[in-house]
Design a protein around this motif. Structure first.
Motif, PDB file in Angstrom:
ATOM      1  N   SER A  66     -15.672 -60.848  41.897  1.00  0.00           N
ATOM      2  CA  SER A  66     -14.397 -60.122  41.872  1.00  0.00           C
ATOM      3  C   SER A  66     -14.346 -59.098  42.998  1.00  0.00           C
ATOM      4  CB  SER A  66     -14.202 -59.418  40.524  1.00  0.00           C
ATOM      5  OG  SER A  66     -14.093 -60.366  39.488  1.00  0.00           O
ATOM      6  N   ASP A  86      -4.411 -59.589  39.089  1.00  0.00           N
ATOM      7  CA  ASP A  86      -4.989 -60.582  38.179  1.00  0.00           C
ATOM      8  C   ASP A  86      -6.445 -60.242  37.848  1.00  0.00           C
ATOM      9  OD1 ASP A  86      -2.583 -61.960  38.249  1.00  0.00           O
ATOM     10  OD2 ASP A  86      -3.300 -63.510  39.630  1.00  0.00           O
ATOM     11  N   SER A  89      -6.446 -57.085  35.613  1.00  0.00           N
ATOM     12  CA  SER A  89      -5.910 -57.387  34.280  1.00  0.00           C
ATOM     13  C   SER A  89      -6.905 -58.190  33.451  1.00  0.00           C
ATOM     14  CB  SER A  89      -4.595 -58.166  34.398  1.00  0.00           C
ATOM     15  OG  SER A  89      -3.614 -57.362  35.008  1.00  0.00           O
ATOM     16  N   HIS A  90      -7.525 -59.189  34.065  1.00  0.00           N
ATOM     17  CA  HIS A  90      -8.521 -60.000  33.363  1.00  0.00           C
ATOM     18  C   HIS A  90      -9.715 -59.141  32.953  1.00  0.00           C
ATOM     19  CE1 HIS A  90     -10.928 -63.414  32.173  1.00  0.00           C
ATOM     20  NE2 HIS A  90     -11.874 -63.036  33.017  1.00  0.00           N
ATOM     21  N   HIS A  91     -10.163 -58.288  33.852  1.00  0.00           N
ATOM     22  CA  HIS A  91     -11.306 -57.427  33.552  1.00  0.00           C
ATOM     23  C   HIS A  91     -10.954 -56.456  32.419  1.00  0.00           C
ATOM     24  CE1 HIS A  91     -15.152 -55.611  34.154  1.00  0.00           C
ATOM     25  NE2 HIS A  91     -14.609 -54.427  34.365  1.00  0.00           N
ATOM     26  N   GLU A  93      -8.832 -56.993  29.995  1.00  0.00           N
ATOM     27  CA  GLU A  93      -8.863 -57.789  28.750  1.00  0.00           C
ATOM     28  C   GLU A  93     -10.291 -57.934  28.237  1.00  0.00           C
ATOM     29  OE1 GLU A  93      -6.978 -61.645  28.950  1.00  0.00           O
ATOM     30  OE2 GLU A  93      -5.251 -60.788  30.016  1.00  0.00           O
ATOM     31  N   LEU A  94     -11.210 -58.262  29.137  1.00  0.00           N
ATOM     32  CA  LEU A  94     -12.612 -58.421  28.743  1.00  0.00           C
ATOM     33  C   LEU A  94     -13.189 -57.118  28.199  1.00  0.00           C
ATOM     34  CD1 LEU A  94     -14.009 -60.606  31.674  1.00  0.00           C
ATOM     35  CD2 LEU A  94     -13.415 -61.349  29.352  1.00  0.00           C
TER      36      LEU A  94
END
Length: 143
Positions: A66, A86, A89-91, A93-94
């Motif tokens: 990343s 993206d 945002s993904h990180h 969420e995790l």
């Protein structure tokens, strides 16, 4: 004249070990340093800032892939930053999933700790709770 930093100075200024700096070079996250008269690695201000960027990304829990993608965006400032959004945002969420799991773990562990306050191991509620907690156990891994 530009200021030149040796690896020890970069390490001190960024809080990043010389080993990590060399590792980032091997991974291509940092440009190859030029060598001074005695063969020492020499870095410029931009590389020092790049190490800070990597270090800050790592402190936020980002993986090196990343960070690589974010550095590529940074190297191409006219590029659309949707990828950066993206990644973040993904990180996020995790992280939120991990926080939820840690909160559940904290609650369970608090309950177990409150049940056991001394005595013999044979009667220990903590040990018993670990043996009795089968729902989380994947049978293939436990057998």
């Amino acid at each position: 004249m530009k200021h030149v930093y040796r690896i020890g100075e970069v390490a001190t200024r960024t809080g990043c070990s010389p080993e990590s700096i060399r590792h980032y070079e091997k991974l291509g996250l940092l440009p190859p340093p030029w060598r001074g008269e005695q063969g020492y690695r020499c870095y410029d201000r931009a590389t020092l800032e790049r190490v800070c960027f990597i270090r800050h990304g790592r402190s936020l829990g980002l993986d090196l892939q990343s960070i690589r993608e974010l550095l590529e965006l940074s190297d191409n400032p006219d590029t659309d930053c949707t990828t950066a959004d993206d990644i973040a945002s993904h990180h996020l969420e995790l992280l939120e999933e991990r926080i939820t799991a840690l909160q559940a773990l904290t609650k369970e562990l608090r309950q177990v700790v409150n049940k056991c306050r001394g005595g013999k191991a044979a009667d220990c509620q903590i040990i018993r709770a670990l043996y009795d907690h089968r729902p989380q156990c994947n049978k293939q891994k436990c057998e």
